[in-house]
Design a protein around this motif. Sequence first.
Motif, mmCIF file in Angstrom:
data_model
loop_
_atom_site.group_PDB
_atom_site.id
_atom_site.type_symbol
_atom_site.label_atom_id
_atom_site.label_comp_id
_atom_site.label_asym_id
_atom_site.label_seq_id
_atom_site.Cartn_x
_atom_site.Cartn_y
_atom_site.Cartn_z
ATOM 1 N N GLY A 26 0.801 -1.212 0.000
ATOM 2 C CA GLY A 26 0.000 0.000 0.000
ATOM 3 C C GLY A 26 0.838 1.267 0.000
ATOM 4 N N VAL A 27 1.933 1.261 0.771
ATOM 5 C CA VAL A 27 2.842 2.419 0.794
ATOM 6 C C VAL A 27 3.486 2.613 -0.574
ATOM 7 C CG1 VAL A 27 4.988 3.309 1.788
ATOM 8 C CG2 VAL A 27 3.283 2.236 3.274
ATOM 9 N N SER A 28 3.883 1.515 -1.213
ATOM 10 C CA SER A 28 4.515 1.624 -2.534
ATOM 11 C C SER A 28 3.551 2.229 -3.546
ATOM 12 C CB SER A 28 4.997 0.248 -3.004
ATOM 13 O OG SER A 28 3.931 -0.583 -3.415
ATOM 14 N N MET A 29 2.284 1.873 -3.472
ATOM 15 C CA MET A 29 1.283 2.447 -4.372
ATOM 16 C C MET A 29 1.158 3.947 -4.149
ATOM 17 S SD MET A 29 -1.591 -0.571 -4.067
ATOM 18 C CE MET A 29 -2.922 0.375 -4.786
ATOM 19 N N ALA A 30 1.148 4.358 -2.873
ATOM 20 C CA ALA A 30 1.035 5.787 -2.570
ATOM 21 C C ALA A 30 2.231 6.564 -3.110
ATOM 22 C CB ALA A 30 0.909 5.980 -1.058
ATOM 23 N N LEU A 31 3.422 5.998 -2.999
ATOM 24 C CA LEU A 31 4.622 6.667 -3.523
ATOM 25 C C LEU A 31 4.534 6.844 -5.036
ATOM 26 C CD1 LEU A 31 7.401 4.891 -1.421
ATOM 27 C CD2 LEU A 31 6.725 7.303 -1.273
ATOM 28 N N MET A 32 4.062 5.813 -5.727
ATOM 29 C CA MET A 32 3.946 5.935 -7.183
ATOM 30 C C MET A 32 2.865 6.941 -7.575
ATOM 31 S SD MET A 32 4.662 2.100 -8.693
ATOM 32 C CE MET A 32 3.625 1.184 -7.543
ATOM 33 N N ARG A 51 -11.343 9.120 -9.816
ATOM 34 C CA ARG A 51 -11.597 10.470 -10.336
ATOM 35 C C ARG A 51 -13.025 10.617 -10.846
ATOM 36 N NH1 ARG A 51 -5.832 11.841 -13.493
ATOM 37 N NH2 ARG A 51 -4.669 12.266 -11.554
ATOM 38 N N GLN A 52 -13.581 9.565 -11.381
ATOM 39 C CA GLN A 52 -14.942 9.633 -11.922
ATOM 40 C C GLN A 52 -16.009 9.544 -10.838
ATOM 41 O OE1 GLN A 52 -15.709 10.337 -15.112
ATOM 42 N NE2 GLN A 52 -13.508 10.531 -15.465
ATOM 43 N N THR A 53 -15.715 8.842 -9.761
ATOM 44 C CA THR A 53 -16.719 8.609 -8.720
ATOM 45 C C THR A 53 -16.580 9.539 -7.518
ATOM 46 O OG1 THR A 53 -15.349 6.942 -7.622
ATOM 47 C CG2 THR A 53 -16.869 6.172 -9.342
ATOM 48 N N GLY A 54 -15.398 10.110 -7.334
ATOM 49 C CA GLY A 54 -15.165 10.931 -6.157
ATOM 50 C C GLY A 54 -14.816 10.134 -4.919
ATOM 51 N N LEU A 55 -14.748 8.801 -5.033
ATOM 52 C CA LEU A 55 -14.339 7.964 -3.906
ATOM 53 C C LEU A 55 -12.831 7.987 -3.772
ATOM 54 C CD1 LEU A 55 -16.672 4.883 -4.548
ATOM 55 C CD2 LEU A 55 -16.988 6.700 -2.843
ATOM 56 N N SER A 56 -12.335 7.646 -2.588
ATOM 57 C CA SER A 56 -10.887 7.634 -2.392
ATOM 58 C C SER A 56 -10.252 6.497 -3.170
ATOM 59 C CB SER A 56 -10.556 7.475 -0.904
ATOM 60 O OG SER A 56 -10.844 6.157 -0.465
ATOM 61 N N PHE A 57 -8.959 6.641 -3.443
ATOM 62 C CA PHE A 57 -8.226 5.613 -4.172
ATOM 63 C C PHE A 57 -8.298 4.274 -3.439
ATOM 64 C CE2 PHE A 57 -4.645 3.221 -5.684
ATOM 65 C CZ PHE A 57 -4.479 3.605 -7.008
ATOM 66 N N GLY A 58 -8.127 4.310 -2.118
ATOM 67 C CA GLY A 58 -8.160 3.077 -1.342
ATOM 68 C C GLY A 58 -9.524 2.411 -1.371
ATOM 69 N N THR A 59 -10.584 3.214 -1.293
ATOM 70 C CA THR A 59 -11.935 2.657 -1.342
ATOM 71 C C THR A 59 -12.176 1.952 -2.671
ATOM 72 O OG1 THR A 59 -12.773 4.369 0.147
ATOM 73 C CG2 THR A 59 -14.395 3.206 -1.209
ATOM 74 N N ILE A 60 -11.757 2.585 -3.768
ATOM 75 C CA ILE A 60 -11.906 1.973 -5.091
ATOM 76 C C ILE A 60 -11.096 0.681 -5.166
ATOM 77 C CG2 ILE A 60 -11.301 2.231 -7.525
ATOM 78 C CD1 ILE A 60 -13.826 3.706 -6.814
ATOM 79 N N THR A 61 -9.891 0.697 -4.614
ATOM 80 C CA THR A 61 -9.053 -0.506 -4.623
ATOM 81 C C THR A 61 -9.753 -1.662 -3.917
ATOM 82 O OG1 THR A 61 -7.037 0.851 -4.633
ATOM 83 C CG2 THR A 61 -6.801 -1.450 -3.978
ATOM 84 N N ILE A 62 -10.382 -1.374 -2.778
ATOM 85 C CA ILE A 62 -11.096 -2.406 -2.029
ATOM 86 C C ILE A 62 -12.308 -2.908 -2.819
ATOM 87 C CG2 ILE A 62 -12.504 -2.839 0.029
ATOM 88 C CD1 ILE A 62 -10.633 -0.896 1.531
ATOM 89 N N LEU A 92 -6.815 0.204 2.716
ATOM 90 C CA LEU A 92 -6.739 1.056 3.911
ATOM 91 C C LEU A 92 -5.374 1.731 4.024
ATOM 92 C CD1 LEU A 92 -8.505 -1.281 6.530
ATOM 93 C CD2 LEU A 92 -9.487 0.702 5.335
ATOM 94 N N VAL A 93 -4.318 0.973 3.739
ATOM 95 C CA VAL A 93 -2.962 1.520 3.884
ATOM 96 C C VAL A 93 -2.686 2.588 2.840
ATOM 97 C CG1 VAL A 93 -0.506 0.965 3.727
ATOM 98 C CG2 VAL A 93 -2.034 -0.541 4.991
ATOM 99 N N VAL A 94 -3.124 2.381 1.600
ATOM 100 C CA VAL A 94 -2.809 3.369 0.562
ATOM 101 C C VAL A 94 -3.480 4.703 0.868
ATOM 102 C CG1 VAL A 94 -4.676 2.752 -1.045
ATOM 103 C CG2 VAL A 94 -2.573 3.743 -1.920
ATOM 104 N N ASP A 95 -4.697 4.693 1.401
ATOM 105 C CA ASP A 95 -5.337 5.964 1.771
ATOM 106 C C ASP A 95 -4.598 6.639 2.927
ATOM 107 O OD1 ASP A 95 -7.278 6.078 -0.147
ATOM 108 O OD2 ASP A 95 -8.935 5.440 1.138
ATOM 109 N N ALA A 96 -4.173 5.843 3.919
ATOM 110 C CA ALA A 96 -3.427 6.406 5.046
ATOM 111 C C ALA A 96 -2.093 6.992 4.582
ATOM 112 C CB ALA A 96 -3.192 5.332 6.105
ATOM 113 N N ALA A 97 -1.413 6.267 3.692
ATOM 114 C CA ALA A 97 -0.110 6.745 3.196
ATOM 115 C C ALA A 97 -0.269 7.995 2.342
ATOM 116 C CB ALA A 97 0.580 5.635 2.399
ATOM 117 N N LEU A 98 -1.330 8.060 1.539
ATOM 118 C CA LEU A 98 -1.558 9.266 0.729
ATOM 119 C C LEU A 98 -1.814 10.487 1.604
ATOM 120 C CD1 LEU A 98 -3.775 7.822 -2.152
ATOM 121 C CD2 LEU A 98 -1.475 8.775 -2.373
#
Length: 224
Positions: A26-32, A51-62, A92-98
């Motif tokens: 998740g951290v690596s995704m946030a860095l990229m 971007r189309q839905t307005g949901l967070s990146f992590g939520t979409i990933t889940i 969860l981690v990617v949203d926290a890292a972002l």
Amino acid sequence: MAAIGNLRHRPARRLTQLYVGLTLYGVSMALMIRSNLGLDPWDVFHQGLARQTGLSFGTITILVGAIVLLLWIPLRQRPGLGTVSNVVVIGLVVDAALALVPPGVGLPARIAMLVVGIIANGAATGLYLGAALGPGPRDGLMTGYVARRPGRSIRLVRTVIEVTVLALGWLLGGKVGFGTVAYALAIGPLAQLFIPLFAVPAQPAPSTVEPAVGPAPGPAGEAA
């Protein structure tokens, strides 16, 4: 490698390795993402949907991971603890890292984020796959499809799926760039390096030979 889902063999190491790997992923995704130089195909798709839905990146990933996991049902794939954890923990981690990692300001900082992110992604892949507690939902989709159709090449199936999600993600507004190409070129060699490095040693097979009882017989069949 230890059997998937069998936690009787080295459970502490395997659980630790699984969750460290998923957190690092998740951290690596946030860095990229913060490098803004391009993402891997699935993350281009995730970013486009976000971007189309307005949901967070992590939520979409889940959500995408859960939908892909449902596609395992007709393939008769059985998820492991690592599979289900992959769906939830990485998002969860990617949203926290972002929330913690600021965007790279200059190009050198952004390139550094990209390089560190790609290397960390390869190490994370080796960690969670090496724990042998189940593949991620996207990898399991590919391997499950090929298992049901043995004549198909897993490389071809993976390429078709990733090109499709990359194109859809780009049309939805996901970032395609130098980082996308760099990831595609580097992730294979990195996975080949890290997966054997972090693979949990296989559980020794139980011996089927019963130990001899009493003294060994002498040359004439008598007790020595």
